[in-house]
Design a protein around this motif. Structure first.
Motif, PDB file in Angstrom:
ATOM      1  N   ALA A   1      14.021  -1.458  -3.647  1.00  0.00           N
ATOM      2  CA  ALA A   1      12.869  -1.339  -2.742  1.00  0.00           C
ATOM      3  C   ALA A   1      12.347  -2.726  -2.387  1.00  0.00           C
ATOM      4  CB  ALA A   1      11.772  -0.503  -3.396  1.00  0.00           C
ATOM      5  N   ALA A   2      12.277  -3.613  -3.382  1.00  0.00           N
ATOM      6  CA  ALA A   2      11.811  -4.984  -3.135  1.00  0.00           C
ATOM      7  C   ALA A   2      12.767  -5.714  -2.190  1.00  0.00           C
ATOM      8  CB  ALA A   2      11.664  -5.735  -4.454  1.00  0.00           C
ATOM      9  N   GLU A   3      14.055  -5.527  -2.366  1.00  0.00           N
ATOM     10  CA  GLU A   3      15.036  -6.162  -1.470  1.00  0.00           C
ATOM     11  C   GLU A   3      14.880  -5.648  -0.044  1.00  0.00           C
ATOM     12  OE1 GLU A   3      18.680  -5.328  -3.552  1.00  0.00           O
ATOM     13  OE2 GLU A   3      18.465  -7.099  -4.838  1.00  0.00           O
ATOM     14  N   SER A   4      14.582  -4.362   0.106  1.00  0.00           N
ATOM     15  CA  SER A   4      14.329  -3.802   1.436  1.00  0.00           C
ATOM     16  C   SER A   4      13.086  -4.437   2.061  1.00  0.00           C
ATOM     17  CB  SER A   4      14.185  -2.278   1.352  1.00  0.00           C
ATOM     18  OG  SER A   4      13.968  -1.742   2.637  1.00  0.00           O
ATOM     19  N   VAL A   5      12.050  -4.626   1.257  1.00  0.00           N
ATOM     20  CA  VAL A   5      10.833  -5.284   1.749  1.00  0.00           C
ATOM     21  C   VAL A   5      11.167  -6.692   2.234  1.00  0.00           C
ATOM     22  CG1 VAL A   5       8.581  -6.237   1.096  1.00  0.00           C
ATOM     23  CG2 VAL A   5       9.220  -3.928   0.359  1.00  0.00           C
ATOM     24  N   VAL A   6      11.883  -7.452   1.429  1.00  0.00           N
ATOM     25  CA  VAL A   6      12.244  -8.827   1.802  1.00  0.00           C
ATOM     26  C   VAL A   6      13.031  -8.834   3.106  1.00  0.00           C
ATOM     27  CG1 VAL A   6      13.661 -10.821   1.139  1.00  0.00           C
ATOM     28  CG2 VAL A   6      12.162  -9.752  -0.540  1.00  0.00           C
ATOM     29  N   GLN A   7      13.994  -7.939   3.210  1.00  0.00           N
ATOM     30  CA  GLN A   7      14.830  -7.869   4.415  1.00  0.00           C
ATOM     31  C   GLN A   7      13.985  -7.547   5.651  1.00  0.00           C
ATOM     32  OE1 GLN A   7      17.668  -4.552   4.752  1.00  0.00           O
ATOM     33  NE2 GLN A   7      19.223  -6.087   5.238  1.00  0.00           N
ATOM     34  N   GLN A   8      13.112  -6.570   5.537  1.00  0.00           N
ATOM     35  CA  GLN A   8      12.298  -6.182   6.695  1.00  0.00           C
ATOM     36  C   GLN A   8      11.262  -7.240   7.053  1.00  0.00           C
ATOM     37  OE1 GLN A   8      11.015  -2.091   7.164  1.00  0.00           O
ATOM     38  NE2 GLN A   8      12.328  -1.510   5.454  1.00  0.00           N
ATOM     39  N   VAL A   9      10.652  -7.855   6.038  1.00  0.00           N
ATOM     40  CA  VAL A   9       9.667  -8.898   6.311  1.00  0.00           C
ATOM     41  C   VAL A   9      10.343 -10.099   6.970  1.00  0.00           C
ATOM     42  CG1 VAL A   9       8.095 -10.582   5.241  1.00  0.00           C
ATOM     43  CG2 VAL A   9       7.991  -8.169   4.578  1.00  0.00           C
ATOM     44  N   SER A  10      11.550 -10.426   6.540  1.00  0.00           N
ATOM     45  CA  SER A  10      12.248 -11.580   7.120  1.00  0.00           C
ATOM     46  C   SER A  10      12.516 -11.366   8.608  1.00  0.00           C
ATOM     47  CB  SER A  10      13.536 -11.875   6.367  1.00  0.00           C
ATOM     48  OG  SER A  10      14.492 -10.866   6.589  1.00  0.00           O
TER      49      SER A  10
ATOM     50  N   ARG B   1       6.009  -6.356  -8.656  1.00  0.00           N
ATOM     51  CA  ARG B   1       6.571  -7.226  -9.702  1.00  0.00           C
ATOM     52  C   ARG B   1       8.034  -7.570  -9.408  1.00  0.00           C
ATOM     53  NH1 ARG B   1       3.381  -3.738 -12.753  1.00  0.00           N
ATOM     54  NH2 ARG B   1       5.170  -2.485 -13.399  1.00  0.00           N
ATOM     55  N   ALA B   2       8.798  -6.593  -8.926  1.00  0.00           N
ATOM     56  CA  ALA B   2      10.198  -6.856  -8.565  1.00  0.00           C
ATOM     57  C   ALA B   2      10.259  -7.841  -7.397  1.00  0.00           C
ATOM     58  CB  ALA B   2      10.913  -5.551  -8.215  1.00  0.00           C
ATOM     59  N   LEU B   3       9.367  -7.677  -6.458  1.00  0.00           N
ATOM     60  CA  LEU B   3       9.297  -8.578  -5.300  1.00  0.00           C
ATOM     61  C   LEU B   3       8.963  -9.999  -5.752  1.00  0.00           C
ATOM     62  CD1 LEU B   3       9.543  -8.511  -2.241  1.00  0.00           C
ATOM     63  CD2 LEU B   3       7.165  -7.790  -2.122  1.00  0.00           C
ATOM     64  N   ALA B   4       8.077 -10.118  -6.720  1.00  0.00           N
ATOM     65  CA  ALA B   4       7.739 -11.434  -7.273  1.00  0.00           C
ATOM     66  C   ALA B   4       8.959 -12.065  -7.925  1.00  0.00           C
ATOM     67  CB  ALA B   4       6.602 -11.305  -8.279  1.00  0.00           C
ATOM     68  N   GLY B   5       9.759 -11.249  -8.606  1.00  0.00           N
ATOM     69  CA  GLY B   5      10.972 -11.763  -9.231  1.00  0.00           C
ATOM     70  C   GLY B   5      11.964 -12.295  -8.211  1.00  0.00           C
ATOM     71  N   ILE B   6      12.022 -11.679  -7.055  1.00  0.00           N
ATOM     72  CA  ILE B   6      12.939 -12.109  -5.999  1.00  0.00           C
ATOM     73  C   ILE B   6      12.405 -13.343  -5.268  1.00  0.00           C
ATOM     74  CG2 ILE B   6      13.915 -11.469  -3.747  1.00  0.00           C
ATOM     75  CD1 ILE B   6      13.999  -8.554  -4.814  1.00  0.00           C
TER      76      ILE B   6
ATOM     77  N   MET C   1       0.854  -1.177   0.000  1.00  0.00           N
ATOM     78  CA  MET C   1       0.000   0.000   0.000  1.00  0.00           C
ATOM     79  C   MET C   1       0.892   1.231   0.000  1.00  0.00           C
ATOM     80  SD  MET C   1      -1.361   0.064   3.938  1.00  0.00           S
ATOM     81  CE  MET C   1      -0.163   0.085   5.242  1.00  0.00           C
ATOM     82  N   GLY C   2       0.319   2.341  -0.460  1.00  0.00           N
ATOM     83  CA  GLY C   2       1.072   3.582  -0.485  1.00  0.00           C
ATOM     84  C   GLY C   2       0.433   4.556  -1.452  1.00  0.00           C
ATOM     85  N   PRO C   3       0.969   5.767  -1.509  1.00  0.00           N
ATOM     86  CA  PRO C   3       0.393   6.810  -2.359  1.00  0.00           C
ATOM     87  C   PRO C   3       0.755   6.622  -3.827  1.00  0.00           C
ATOM     88  CG  PRO C   3       2.370   7.636  -1.335  1.00  0.00           C
ATOM     89  CD  PRO C   3       2.124   6.253  -0.750  1.00  0.00           C
ATOM     90  N   PRO C   4       0.088   7.390  -4.699  1.00  0.00           N
ATOM     91  CA  PRO C   4       0.481   7.381  -6.109  1.00  0.00           C
ATOM     92  C   PRO C   4       1.961   7.739  -6.241  1.00  0.00           C
ATOM     93  CG  PRO C   4      -1.584   8.581  -5.821  1.00  0.00           C
ATOM     94  CD  PRO C   4      -1.049   8.302  -4.441  1.00  0.00           C
ATOM     95  N   GLY C   5       2.666   6.958  -7.031  1.00  0.00           N
ATOM     96  CA  GLY C   5       4.077   7.229  -7.266  1.00  0.00           C
ATOM     97  C   GLY C   5       5.027   6.494  -6.337  1.00  0.00           C
ATOM     98  N   ALA C   6       4.501   5.757  -5.371  1.00  0.00           N
ATOM     99  CA  ALA C   6       5.378   5.024  -4.454  1.00  0.00           C
ATOM    100  C   ALA C   6       5.981   3.798  -5.122  1.00  0.00           C
ATOM    101  CB  ALA C   6       4.617   4.619  -3.195  1.00  0.00           C
ATOM    102  N   GLY C   7       5.319   3.303  -6.167  1.00  0.00           N
ATOM    103  CA  GLY C   7       5.832   2.140  -6.879  1.00  0.00           C
ATOM    104  C   GLY C   7       5.174   0.838  -6.484  1.00  0.00           C
ATOM    105  N   LYS C   8       3.938   0.898  -6.037  1.00  0.00           N
ATOM    106  CA  LYS C   8       3.258  -0.309  -5.535  1.00  0.00           C
ATOM    107  C   LYS C   8       3.256  -1.447  -6.552  1.00  0.00           C
ATOM    108  CE  LYS C   8      -0.408   2.123  -4.660  1.00  0.00           C
ATOM    109  NZ  LYS C   8       0.059   3.461  -5.006  1.00  0.00           N
ATOM    110  N   SER C   9       2.782  -1.200  -7.745  1.00  0.00           N
ATOM    111  CA  SER C   9       2.704  -2.254  -8.760  1.00  0.00           C
ATOM    112  C   SER C   9       4.090  -2.662  -9.246  1.00  0.00           C
ATOM    113  CB  SER C   9       1.852  -1.802  -9.947  1.00  0.00           C
ATOM    114  OG  SER C   9       0.524  -1.558  -9.514  1.00  0.00           O
ATOM    115  N   THR C  10       4.961  -1.697  -9.455  1.00  0.00           N
ATOM    116  CA  THR C  10       6.303  -1.974  -9.967  1.00  0.00           C
ATOM    117  C   THR C  10       7.137  -2.738  -8.943  1.00  0.00           C
ATOM    118  OG1 THR C  10       6.163   0.051 -11.269  1.00  0.00           O
ATOM    119  CG2 THR C  10       8.358  -0.892 -10.978  1.00  0.00           C
ATOM    120  N   VAL C  11       7.088  -2.317  -7.697  1.00  0.00           N
ATOM    121  CA  VAL C  11       7.837  -3.007  -6.645  1.00  0.00           C
ATOM    122  C   VAL C  11       7.245  -4.398  -6.411  1.00  0.00           C
ATOM    123  CG1 VAL C  11       8.493  -2.962  -4.185  1.00  0.00           C
ATOM    124  CG2 VAL C  11       8.678  -0.885  -5.577  1.00  0.00           C
TER     125      VAL C  11
END
Length: 178
Positions: free
Chosen positions: A155-164, A13-18, A1-11
Protein backbone atom coordinates in the motif's frame (compact mmCIF):
# COMPACT_ATOMS: atom_id res chain seq x y z
CA UNK A 1 -7.00 9.60 5.80
CA UNK A 2 -9.52 6.80 5.63
CA UNK A 3 -11.94 4.66 7.62
CA UNK A 4 -11.15 2.36 10.53
CA UNK A 5 -9.25 -0.64 9.23
CA UNK A 6 -7.79 1.04 6.15
CA UNK A 7 -4.32 0.93 7.69
CA UNK A 8 -3.65 4.65 8.15
CA UNK A 9 -1.11 4.34 10.97
CA UNK A 10 0.43 1.09 9.71
CA UNK A 11 0.80 2.28 6.12
CA UNK A 12 2.19 5.61 7.37
CA UNK A 13 4.97 3.71 9.18
CA UNK A 14 5.66 1.61 6.07
CA UNK A 15 5.72 4.80 4.00
CA UNK A 16 8.23 6.30 6.43
CA UNK A 17 10.41 3.22 5.97
CA UNK A 18 10.39 3.72 2.20
CA UNK A 19 10.80 7.50 2.12
CA UNK A 20 12.81 8.20 5.26
CA UNK A 21 10.25 10.83 6.30
CA UNK A 22 9.00 11.21 9.87
CA UNK A 23 5.49 10.06 10.79
CA UNK A 24 3.03 11.94 12.96
CA UNK A 25 -0.37 10.58 14.02
CA UNK A 26 -3.05 13.07 15.08
CA UNK A 27 -4.77 10.53 17.35
CA UNK A 28 -1.49 10.20 19.29
CA UNK A 29 -1.20 14.01 19.38
CA UNK A 30 -4.70 14.28 20.85
CA UNK A 31 -3.94 11.60 23.45
CA UNK A 32 -0.75 13.38 24.50
CA UNK A 33 -2.48 16.77 24.73
CA UNK A 34 -5.44 15.37 26.70
CA UNK A 35 -3.48 12.90 28.81
CA UNK A 36 -6.08 10.25 27.97
CA UNK A 37 -6.84 7.68 25.28
CA UNK A 38 -9.19 8.48 22.42
CA UNK A 39 -11.74 6.06 23.91
CA UNK A 40 -11.53 7.73 27.33
CA UNK A 41 -11.94 11.19 25.80
CA UNK A 42 -15.10 10.01 24.01
CA UNK A 43 -16.52 8.45 27.16
CA UNK A 44 -15.55 11.21 29.61
CA UNK A 45 -16.05 14.30 27.45
CA UNK A 46 -18.01 13.27 24.36
CA UNK A 47 -17.39 13.34 20.64
CA UNK A 48 -17.66 17.15 20.21
CA UNK A 49 -14.82 17.66 22.71
CA UNK A 50 -12.70 15.04 20.96
CA UNK A 51 -13.38 16.59 17.53
CA UNK A 52 -12.28 20.02 18.82
CA UNK A 53 -9.02 18.50 20.10
CA UNK A 54 -8.61 16.65 16.83
CA UNK A 55 -9.19 19.80 14.76
CA UNK A 56 -6.47 21.59 16.75
CA UNK A 57 -4.11 18.62 16.38
CA UNK A 58 -4.55 18.53 12.59
CA UNK A 59 -4.03 22.30 12.27
CA UNK A 60 -0.89 22.16 14.41
CA UNK A 61 0.50 19.14 12.58
CA UNK A 62 -0.09 20.66 9.14
CA UNK A 63 1.67 23.83 10.27
CA UNK A 64 4.63 22.13 11.97
CA UNK A 65 5.19 18.72 10.41
CA UNK A 66 6.84 18.18 7.03
CA UNK A 67 6.63 14.40 6.85
CA UNK A 68 3.81 11.87 6.77
CA UNK A 69 0.68 12.67 8.73
CA UNK A 70 -1.85 9.99 9.68
CA UNK A 71 -5.28 11.46 10.43
CA UNK A 72 -8.01 9.95 12.56
CA UNK A 73 -10.80 8.59 10.36
CA UNK A 74 -13.36 11.22 11.38
CA UNK A 75 -11.06 14.25 11.27
CA UNK A 76 -12.27 15.09 7.77
CA UNK A 77 -15.83 15.68 8.95
CA UNK A 78 -14.88 19.02 10.51
CA UNK A 79 -15.31 21.87 7.98
CA UNK A 80 -12.22 23.68 9.31
CA UNK A 81 -10.14 20.52 8.84
CA UNK A 82 -11.54 20.10 5.34
CA UNK A 83 -10.46 23.66 4.52
CA UNK A 84 -6.97 22.99 5.91
CA UNK A 85 -6.62 19.86 3.80
CA UNK A 86 -7.93 21.64 0.70
CA UNK A 87 -5.35 24.42 1.23
CA UNK A 88 -2.62 21.83 1.80
CA UNK A 89 -3.52 20.03 -1.42
CA UNK A 90 -3.79 23.31 -3.35
CA UNK A 91 -0.29 24.17 -2.12
CA UNK A 92 1.10 20.99 -3.66
CA UNK A 93 0.67 18.58 -0.75
CA UNK A 94 -0.61 15.06 -1.36
CA UNK A 95 -3.74 14.04 0.52
CA UNK A 96 -4.08 10.26 0.45
CA UNK A 97 -7.34 8.36 0.89
CA UNK A 98 -6.60 4.83 2.09
CA UNK A 99 -9.76 2.95 1.24
CA UNK A 100 -10.88 -0.48 2.42
CA UNK A 101 -13.97 -2.64 2.04
CA UNK A 102 -15.91 -3.85 5.06
CA UNK A 103 -14.83 -7.45 4.46
CA UNK A 104 -11.15 -6.44 4.68
CA UNK A 105 -11.64 -3.88 7.47
CA UNK A 106 -13.42 -6.32 9.80
CA UNK A 107 -10.48 -8.61 10.58
CA UNK A 108 -8.09 -5.64 10.82
CA UNK A 109 -10.25 -3.67 13.23
CA UNK A 110 -11.71 -6.60 15.09
CA UNK A 111 -14.60 -4.24 15.87
CA UNK A 112 -13.44 -3.97 19.45
CA UNK A 113 -14.19 -1.60 22.31
CA UNK A 114 -11.23 0.70 21.54
CA UNK A 115 -13.20 2.12 18.61
CA UNK A 116 -15.87 4.27 20.26
CA UNK A 117 -17.79 5.03 17.07
CA UNK A 118 -18.18 1.33 16.29
CA UNK A 119 -19.95 0.31 19.49
CA UNK A 120 -23.25 -1.55 19.20
CA UNK A 121 -23.50 -3.21 15.80
CA UNK A 122 -19.96 -2.55 14.51
CA UNK A 123 -20.54 -3.64 10.92
CA UNK A 124 -23.62 -1.44 10.56
CA UNK A 125 -21.81 1.43 12.29
CA UNK A 126 -18.81 1.07 9.97
CA UNK A 127 -21.08 1.10 6.90
CA UNK A 128 -22.89 4.20 8.18
CA UNK A 129 -19.55 5.93 8.83
CA UNK A 130 -18.41 5.16 5.31
CA UNK A 131 -21.67 6.35 3.79
CA UNK A 132 -21.17 9.71 5.50
CA UNK A 133 -17.41 9.96 5.03
CA UNK A 134 -16.72 8.47 1.58
CA UNK A 135 -17.81 11.58 -0.37
CA UNK A 136 -15.57 13.75 1.82
CA UNK A 137 -12.59 11.41 1.52
CA UNK A 138 -13.03 11.31 -2.26
CA UNK A 139 -13.39 15.08 -2.58
CA UNK A 140 -10.32 15.87 -0.49
CA UNK A 141 -8.01 13.17 -1.85
CA UNK A 142 -5.37 13.73 -4.47
CA UNK A 143 -4.44 10.02 -4.23
CA UNK A 144 -6.75 7.03 -3.67
CA UNK A 145 -5.36 3.62 -2.67
CA UNK A 146 -7.59 0.61 -2.04
CA UNK A 147 -5.76 -1.41 0.63
CA UNK A 148 -7.84 -4.59 0.26
CA UNK A 149 -5.47 -7.54 0.03
CA UNK A 150 -2.35 -5.34 0.18
CA UNK A 151 0.41 -5.59 2.72
CA UNK A 152 1.24 -2.29 4.41
CA UNK A 153 4.44 -2.15 2.33
CA UNK A 154 2.54 -2.70 -0.94
CA UNK A 155 0.00 0.00 0.00
CA UNK A 156 2.86 2.37 0.85
CA UNK A 157 4.56 1.61 -2.48
CA UNK A 158 1.29 2.41 -4.26
CA UNK A 159 1.12 5.73 -2.40
CA UNK A 160 4.70 6.58 -3.42
CA UNK A 161 4.00 5.67 -7.04
CA UNK A 162 0.82 7.74 -7.23
CA UNK A 163 2.27 10.73 -5.38
CA UNK A 164 5.31 10.73 -7.69
CA UNK A 165 2.92 11.18 -10.64
CA UNK A 166 1.51 14.33 -9.01
CA UNK A 167 4.88 16.03 -8.51
CA UNK A 168 6.63 17.15 -11.68
CA UNK A 169 10.28 16.23 -11.87
CA UNK A 170 12.79 19.04 -11.41
CA UNK A 171 13.63 18.89 -15.10
CA UNK A 172 10.10 19.95 -16.03
CA UNK A 173 9.88 22.89 -13.65
CA UNK A 174 10.96 26.34 -14.73
CA UNK A 175 14.58 26.90 -13.76
CA UNK A 176 14.91 23.27 -12.67
CA UNK A 177 13.82 24.04 -9.10
CA UNK A 178 12.61 21.13 -7.00
Amino acid sequence: MGPPGAGKSTVARALAGITGLDVRDTDRDVERAAGASVSDIFVDHGEPHFRALERDAVATALAEHTGILALGGGAVLDPATQALLEDYRAGGGAVVFLDVSLSHAAPRVGFNQSRPLLLGNPRAQWQALMQARRPVYERLASVHVLTDGLTPRAAAESVVQQVSRLVPSSSTRPGGTP
